[in-house]
Design an enzyme around this catalytic site. Sequence first.
Site, short mmCIF file in Angstrom:
data_model
loop_
_atom_site.label_atom_id
_atom_site.label_comp_id
_atom_site.label_asym_id
_atom_site.label_seq_id
_atom_site.Cartn_x
_atom_site.Cartn_y
_atom_site.Cartn_z
N ASP A 161 30.12 44.71 42.35
CA ASP A 161 30.58 46.04 42.66
C ASP A 161 29.35 47.08 42.37
O ASP A 161 28.31 46.71 41.81
CB ASP A 161 31.75 46.48 41.61
CG ASP A 161 31.28 46.31 40.11
OD1 ASP A 161 30.80 45.14 39.67
OD2 ASP A 161 31.67 47.21 39.37
N ASP A 523 33.97 28.85 47.73
CA ASP A 523 32.73 29.92 48.04
C ASP A 523 33.12 30.72 49.17
O ASP A 523 33.03 30.40 50.24
CB ASP A 523 31.86 28.69 48.53
CG ASP A 523 30.48 29.50 49.20
OD1 ASP A 523 29.53 28.81 49.71
OD2 ASP A 523 30.52 30.72 48.69
N GLU A 532 31.96 35.88 42.13
CA GLU A 532 31.25 37.03 41.95
C GLU A 532 29.88 36.64 41.40
O GLU A 532 29.69 35.46 41.03
CB GLU A 532 31.86 38.28 41.15
CG GLU A 532 31.05 39.47 41.36
CD GLU A 532 32.07 40.50 41.02
OE1 GLU A 532 33.39 40.42 40.65
OE2 GLU A 532 31.71 41.67 41.51
O1 G3I Z 1 39.81 37.27 25.70
C1 G3I Z 1 40.92 36.46 26.08
C2 G3I Z 1 41.11 34.95 25.38
O2 G3I Z 1 41.66 35.45 24.15
C3 G3I Z 1 42.07 34.08 26.11
O3 G3I Z 1 42.12 33.03 25.71
C4 G3I Z 1 41.60 34.06 27.88
C5 G3I Z 1 42.87 33.42 28.46
O4 G3I Z 1 42.09 33.40 29.95
O5 G3I Z 1 41.63 35.38 28.45
C6 G3I Z 1 40.68 36.21 27.71
O6 G3I Z 1 40.51 37.55 28.30
C7 G3I Z 1 39.89 37.54 29.46
C8 G3I Z 1 38.53 38.36 29.35
O7 G3I Z 1 37.80 38.28 30.87
C9 G3I Z 1 37.38 37.53 28.46
O8 G3I Z 1 37.02 36.15 28.92
C10 G3I Z 1 40.89 37.90 30.37
O9 G3I Z 1 41.96 37.07 30.63
C11 G3I Z 1 39.89 38.05 31.98
O10 G3I Z 1 40.69 38.86 32.89
C12 G3I Z 1 38.79 38.85 31.68
O11 G3I Z 1 37.98 38.77 32.90
C13 G3I Z 1 37.16 39.56 33.13
C14 G3I Z 1 37.36 40.61 34.36
O12 G3I Z 1 36.13 41.46 34.61
C15 G3I Z 1 38.47 41.19 34.42
O13 G3I Z 1 38.54 42.32 33.56
C16 G3I Z 1 35.52 38.73 33.24
O14 G3I Z 1 35.61 38.17 31.93
C17 G3I Z 1 34.52 39.85 33.52
O15 G3I Z 1 33.29 38.99 33.84
C18 G3I Z 1 34.71 40.49 34.84
O16 G3I Z 1 33.88 41.48 35.01
C19 G3I Z 1 33.91 42.13 36.32
C20 G3I Z 1 34.04 43.68 36.19
O17 G3I Z 1 35.27 44.08 35.44
C21 G3I Z 1 33.57 44.52 37.21
N1 G3I Z 1 32.27 44.02 37.77
C22 G3I Z 1 32.26 42.67 38.10
C23 G3I Z 1 32.49 41.74 36.89
C24 G3I Z 1 32.59 40.08 37.15
O18 G3I Z 1 33.61 39.83 37.77
O1 9MR Z 2 34.77 44.02 43.91
C1 9MR Z 2 35.63 44.09 42.63
C2 9MR Z 2 34.87 43.05 41.46
O2 9MR Z 2 33.49 43.60 41.41
C3 9MR Z 2 35.86 43.20 40.34
O3 9MR Z 2 35.50 42.08 39.56
C4 9MR Z 2 37.21 43.03 40.67
C5 9MR Z 2 38.11 43.07 39.29
O4 9MR Z 2 37.87 44.32 38.77
O5 9MR Z 2 37.84 43.94 41.48
C6 9MR Z 2 36.95 43.89 42.95
O6 9MR Z 2 37.56 45.00 43.92
C7 9MR Z 2 38.77 44.64 44.40
C8 9MR Z 2 39.80 45.56 44.02
O7 9MR Z 2 39.82 45.29 42.41
C9 9MR Z 2 41.12 45.06 44.42
N1 9MR Z 2 40.86 45.51 45.89
C10 9MR Z 2 40.02 44.59 46.50
C11 9MR Z 2 38.66 44.79 45.81
C12 9MR Z 2 37.54 44.04 46.25
O8 9MR Z 2 37.66 42.67 46.42
#
Ligand code: G3I
Ligand code: 9MR
Length: 557
Positions: A161, A523, A532
């Site tokens: 993103d 993939d 991602e």
């Molecule tokens: O901390 C809890 C833990 O206590 C629990 O045991 C575990 C069970 O699965 O969940 C943990 O929380 C998770 C957290 O990451 C830390 O690992 C959440 O469920 C999980 O939803 C969260 O996912 C993150 C995701 O964003 C959604 O917030 C990813 O780590 C993080 O890498 C990802 O980051 C995104 C950005 O939002 C947007 N840009 C892209 C990026 C990569 O996808």
């Molecule tokens: O592209 C977005 C990615 O970088 C984030 O990790 C993810 C969770 O925040 O969201 C993706 O965006 C999606 C949005 O959350 C829902 N509509 C589709 C978007 C593209 O996959």
Amino acid sequence: MAILCNQAGYLPQCRKTAVLTAGEHFSVIRMEAGADSAAREGAGAQPQTVMEGTAQDAGTDAASGDHVRVADFSALTQEGTYYVQNELGERSHCFRIGQDVYLALQKDLTKALYYQRCGCALQEAHAGVYTHPECHMQTAVLWTDRNAEKEVRGGWHDAGDYGRYISPAAVAVGHLLYAYLLFPESFGDSLNIPESGNGMPDALNECRYELEWMLKMQDEEGGAYHKLTSERHADFIMPEEDHAQFYLFPVSSMATADYAASMALASRVYRAYDSGFADRLYEAAVKAYGWLDCHPEYVGFRNPDSCNTGEYDDVCDLDERLWAAAEMLVTTGEQKYQEQVDRLLRGELTKTDFGWTDVSGFAALAILTDESHKASAESEAVLKEAVLAEADRLAAVAAQSGYGVAMEPEDYIWGSNMVVLNRGILLVLAALLAGQEDRRRVYEQTALAQMDYLLGMNAVDYSYVTGYGEHAYRHPHNRPTECDGIELPMPGWVSGGPFKTPCDEVGREQIPEGTPPMKCYLDHAACYSLNEITIYWNTPAIFVTAYINARMRATRN
Ligand code: G3I
Ligand code: 9MR
Ligand code: ZN
């Protein structure tokens, strides 16, 4: 595929294994001898069997459900291109054995950060075919005050993103700068970025691009804005086509502590190259720490209801405060930071992780690698004990894994490859600290085994780094990759990897309930929770490869 291997290759003097999910006997066939052999059949190579053996039964691997046998061909040290074959005629992908296997990889992992640059055009001279005009040049406004404008151009897009977020930025900076501090001999200035050849290692040039943006993300009180994003994720468009309003979201204690820590660390690293820049970084760190002193309470961040960009919410900021206190202590030696470190070490922090939710391992990196030993002997002892105990645990987990990966089934979370690589960092730190050679060797071999897993020795037979391996993944969830009209992605991107409970639509639809965690991967460009790319999934890989390249250099000389 019945025979899984590190598709990028193996180092001549290190352990070399492949995993068989069928057959019991193996042969290693050399396609072509020599350091620079082509890894392709039909390139005039005459295959030659150079080793045969029986693979050791390793039972059923818990994270994949596979019954596996391990073929050990460590005795093979001659450089060249090979594959492994079992008695059923099934064969692995080709791979190299060579001293240089991780050299190009480390460069591409680092160059990938350049492709994330925001607020500038990527020119063909440096970006090759992956060019785009400048992007996100517009000023931002505060989410809480739309009349308050601020120029915050620059930095790296976080991931697939176009958002830019302080905590993951600080973590990526931390991985990269500690890799440089500990293994400077692994860093050159040949990444072909605009700053190449200016006398500073290119990894530091690239990191400076992020730091200059971070310096803009501090408010008057010293707090760090949690993130800079649009209200909604952009559609799949090129970055220069994204003209959405960007907002500075409120200050959080997690972001401010991460900010203070990474700025203090960076001020030490850049001191030798640009004291004016180092002063700016240090002043920002002091100001951010002053904010923490004025806000001892947790100041969390949650997305407003209308916002769907990354949240990076964290329920605890004590690990971030520990990292900040440790960096300020190592930077200044002042007793007040020692007192904060002592207080926080008495808590329940792991002291061994390097992810965006738990950064307490960076306090161990700061204090245990500080050659001037500014921290107390007690702090060092507490941290060293935690690091070595976790390294022993991870080595035992990896020994139990049929694929040699230091992961248990429950560890396959969103971004599981970051968990693998951060555990690689921990194992490298333990190898640096180990008093006895046999323990050091175990930690080092286990760290290398995490790279074997990442590069193809896994249950889905994918190399999780674009461009590295005959079966490297090719469809990252990355907006420019999807929109640039170029078939192949930039090389050197680490995929987030398997996630036991995928939460994107395609992952949920296509991965059957009950699929073993290590196999919960696709993939597929739509799978943002599986495939991602992010800056802080590449940077721990840079740390581990920088260690490997430094060790190879040392053992070669
Ligand atoms: O901390 C809890 C833990 O206590 C629990 O045991 C575990 C069970 O699965 O969940 C943990 O929380 C998770 C957290 O990451 C830390 O690992 C959440 O469920 C999980 O939803 C969260 O996912 C993150 C995701 O964003 C959604 O917030 C990813 O780590 C993080 O890498 C990802 O980051 C995104 C950005 O939002 C947007 N840009 C892209 C990026 C990569 O996808
Ligand atoms: O592209 C977005 C990615 O970088 C984030 O990790 C993810 C969770 O925040 O969201 C993706 O965006 C999606 C949005 O959350 C829902 N509509 C589709 C978007 C593209 O996959
Ligand atoms: Zn941009």
